[in-house]
Design a protein around this motif. Structure first.
Motif, PDB file in Angstrom:
ATOM      1  N   TYR A 143      -2.011   4.620 -10.506  1.00  0.00           N
ATOM      2  CA  TYR A 143      -3.219   4.425  -9.710  1.00  0.00           C
ATOM      3  C   TYR A 143      -4.227   5.510 -10.046  1.00  0.00           C
ATOM      4  O   TYR A 143      -3.852   6.672 -10.270  1.00  0.00           O
ATOM      5  CB  TYR A 143      -2.886   4.473  -8.212  1.00  0.00           C
ATOM      6  N   ASP A 190       1.473   5.255   0.221  1.00  0.00           N
ATOM      7  CA  ASP A 190       0.844   6.367   0.936  1.00  0.00           C
ATOM      8  C   ASP A 190       0.623   7.537  -0.023  1.00  0.00           C
ATOM      9  O   ASP A 190       1.576   8.176  -0.489  1.00  0.00           O
ATOM     10  CB  ASP A 190       1.738   6.790   2.104  1.00  0.00           C
ATOM     11  N   ASN A 230       0.871  -1.183   0.000  1.00  0.00           N
ATOM     12  CA  ASN A 230       0.000   0.000   0.000  1.00  0.00           C
ATOM     13  C   ASN A 230       0.901   1.225   0.000  1.00  0.00           C
ATOM     14  O   ASN A 230       1.741   1.402   0.889  1.00  0.00           O
ATOM     15  CB  ASN A 230      -0.916   0.039   1.223  1.00  0.00           C
ATOM     16  N   SER A 233      -1.877  -4.439  -5.215  1.00  0.00           N
ATOM     17  CA  SER A 233      -1.303  -3.273  -4.542  1.00  0.00           C
ATOM     18  C   SER A 233      -2.261  -2.094  -4.657  1.00  0.00           C
ATOM     19  O   SER A 233      -3.030  -1.972  -5.622  1.00  0.00           O
ATOM     20  CB  SER A 233       0.049  -2.912  -5.163  1.00  0.00           C
ATOM     21  N   THR A 234      -2.218  -1.211  -3.657  1.00  0.00           N
ATOM     22  CA  THR A 234      -3.137  -0.072  -3.604  1.00  0.00           C
ATOM     23  C   THR A 234      -2.388   1.206  -3.262  1.00  0.00           C
ATOM     24  O   THR A 234      -1.233   1.188  -2.824  1.00  0.00           O
ATOM     25  CB  THR A 234      -4.218  -0.317  -2.532  1.00  0.00           C
ATOM     26  N   GLN A 235      -3.097   2.309  -3.466  1.00  0.00           N
ATOM     27  CA  GLN A 235      -2.616   3.620  -3.026  1.00  0.00           C
ATOM     28  C   GLN A 235      -3.742   4.260  -2.227  1.00  0.00           C
ATOM     29  O   GLN A 235      -4.823   4.513  -2.747  1.00  0.00           O
ATOM     30  CB  GLN A 235      -2.257   4.506  -4.220  1.00  0.00           C
ATOM     31  N   THR A 236      -3.511   4.462  -0.925  1.00  0.00           N
ATOM     32  CA  THR A 236      -4.539   5.048  -0.048  1.00  0.00           C
ATOM     33  C   THR A 236      -3.909   6.106   0.840  1.00  0.00           C
ATOM     34  O   THR A 236      -2.683   6.279   0.869  1.00  0.00           O
ATOM     35  CB  THR A 236      -5.183   3.959   0.836  1.00  0.00           C
TER      36      THR A 236
END
Length: 433
Positions: A247, A164, A162, A297-300
């Motif tokens: 993203y 940031d 993840n 995978s993520t972007q938060t």
């Protein structure tokens, strides 16, 4: 005047005492099954069955039957001790050259100098089963393969992170692994070449300013293997990106290397890059490229975290220990944290276990009366399960056997008394004048 009844009673009681004594003597023998004396009466008959006498002529021992009931299971410290919980017998062979099957329930096994599993209390008999990779067929003598597992070079790495979204774009450009102000975060993974040589690989994540409406954010991934940063080979060398991740405004990974994400989207380190003389060591090499997957995978707006990471390479491994599962599978554990199937212990059952012929040393031979041997995997069908580091105790009930001994002794005394009475009657007849 007949002494037949008394004599047959004495013989029967003596046989019963022999059986009871054998049971008591083997009360501590692992896997021993107690016996029971079964009697039948005798009558005098002619060939055409006429002239039957209403008075019998004594007793005969009809059978000495083994009682194949379950014994208690006790734990042990030997990893090769095996207890059968339920029906079935271990299949054994007398020697390396004599594969004639024998059967028993004593599970006190050891390894001989050649790696074969043997039972010293069964005169060194060899344990039979299925070889590694086999799931049927005729059992063979089980031998533990102590050879090492060869190295497996890394060909794929799966990373789930993840990123940031609150982080600012690095203030220093271009990327420099030695300058933490030139990247936002990093992760590490160990790679292995064809000889199992380890390589420490660091991946660095560099954020770019969001663009477009709705905004998308691209992160560039750089890599460093041991002390060498991936570069263009120029003088001076310039860092080369492993790839990029893009993203959307919901934090979903939409592009890898500028192309729409698919289930097979990866970043790739080529074999040529990996086999750079400044990277490879110890005579090993990478025969294939390494694919890096960032699926999931993520972007938060939360802190950077490495959620999951694994790779498919491994160093060579030596056998450190092995264990036996309840289904008979022998599982080897190796120094590289890998496991391997080393074989399978099988069980054999019979329609009539009481038809087996005792051979001594807790072993039995199959006979026509027992029926055909049925070979199968433990914990399937009617076969019992196995318990490692344990043995099955004798099923002899000492209290009951001591009571039976007293009864047999009294029966012997009673039969001797009938002979004494017959003798008195005969003496009276002889003394008539």
């Amino acid at each position: 005047m007949s002494f037949q009844q008394g004599l047959s009673g004495l013989n029967g009681a003596a046989k019963s005492l022999d059986v009871i004594g054998n049971n008591v003597a083997n009360a501590s023998t692992v896997g021993f099954k107690q016996s029971q004396t079964q009697f039948a009466d005798m009558y005098a008959n002619s060939m055409n069955r006429s002239g039957n006498s209403p008075v019998g002529i004594g007793v005969t021992v009809a059978n000495v039957a083994q009682q194949f009931t379950q014994g208690n299971i006790s734990s042990s410290n030997n990893p090769l001790d095996i207890a059968i919980n339920g029906d079935g017998f271990f299949q054994m062979s007398a020697s390396a050259s004599d594969l004639s099957p024998m059967y028993g329930r004593n599970g006190q096994f050891q390894l001989d100098k050649n790696g074969y599993i043997i039972n010293p209390s069964m005169n060194g008999a060899f344990l039979m089963g299925w070889a590694a990779g086999a799931s049927g067929g005729d059992p063979v003598q089980l031998q533990i393969d102590t050879s090492s597992i060869p190295a497996t070079p890394t060909t794929s790495v799966s990373t789930k992170v993840n990123l940031d979204s609150r982080l600012a774009v690095p203030t220093v450009t271009p990327f420099n692994a030695a300058d933490p102000n030139s990247y936002n975060n990093s992760t590490g993974v160990t790679l292995y070449d064809s000889l199992g040589n380890p390589y420490s690989m660091q991946t660095y994540y560099v954020k770019a300013a969001p663009t477009g409406t709705p905004p998308t954010t691209t992160w560039t991934v750089y890599a460093k293997i041991d002390n060498t940063t991936l570069n263009d080979g120029a003088t001076p060398p310039a860092p080369v990106a492993l790839g990029t991740m893009t993203y959307d405004s919901t934090g979903t990974l939409t592009q890898i290397n500028g192309a729409a994400v698919t289930p097979t989207s990866v970043m790739t380190l080529t074999a040529a890059q990996l086999n750079d003389p400044s990277i490879v060591k110890g005579g090993g090499n990478f025969a294939a490229p390494i694919n890096f997957s960032y699926a999931g995978s993520t972007q938060t707006g939360s802190a950077f975290v490495n959620l999951a990471q694994n790779q498919n390479g491994m160093p060579p491994g030596t056998l450190s220990s092995f264990s036996i599962d309840k289904d008979g599978t022998i599982v080897g554990s190796y120094s590289n944290q890998q496991t391997k199937n080393l074989g399978t212990v099988v069980l054999v059952n019979f329609a009539n276990p009481n038809g087996l012929q005792p051979l001594g040393n807790n072993l039995y031979a199959a006979t026509g009366a027992a029926g055909s041997p049925l070979v199968g995997k433990p914990s399937t069908g009617t076969f019992g399960s196995l318990q490692a580091r344990a043995v099955e105790d004798s099923n002899v009930d000492l209290t009951a056997e001591l009571v039976n001994m007293i009864v047999a002794q009294r029966v012997y005394q009673a039969n001797s008394q009938t002979i004494k009475v017959q003798d008195t009657v005969l003496q009276t007849l002889v003394s008539l004048r």
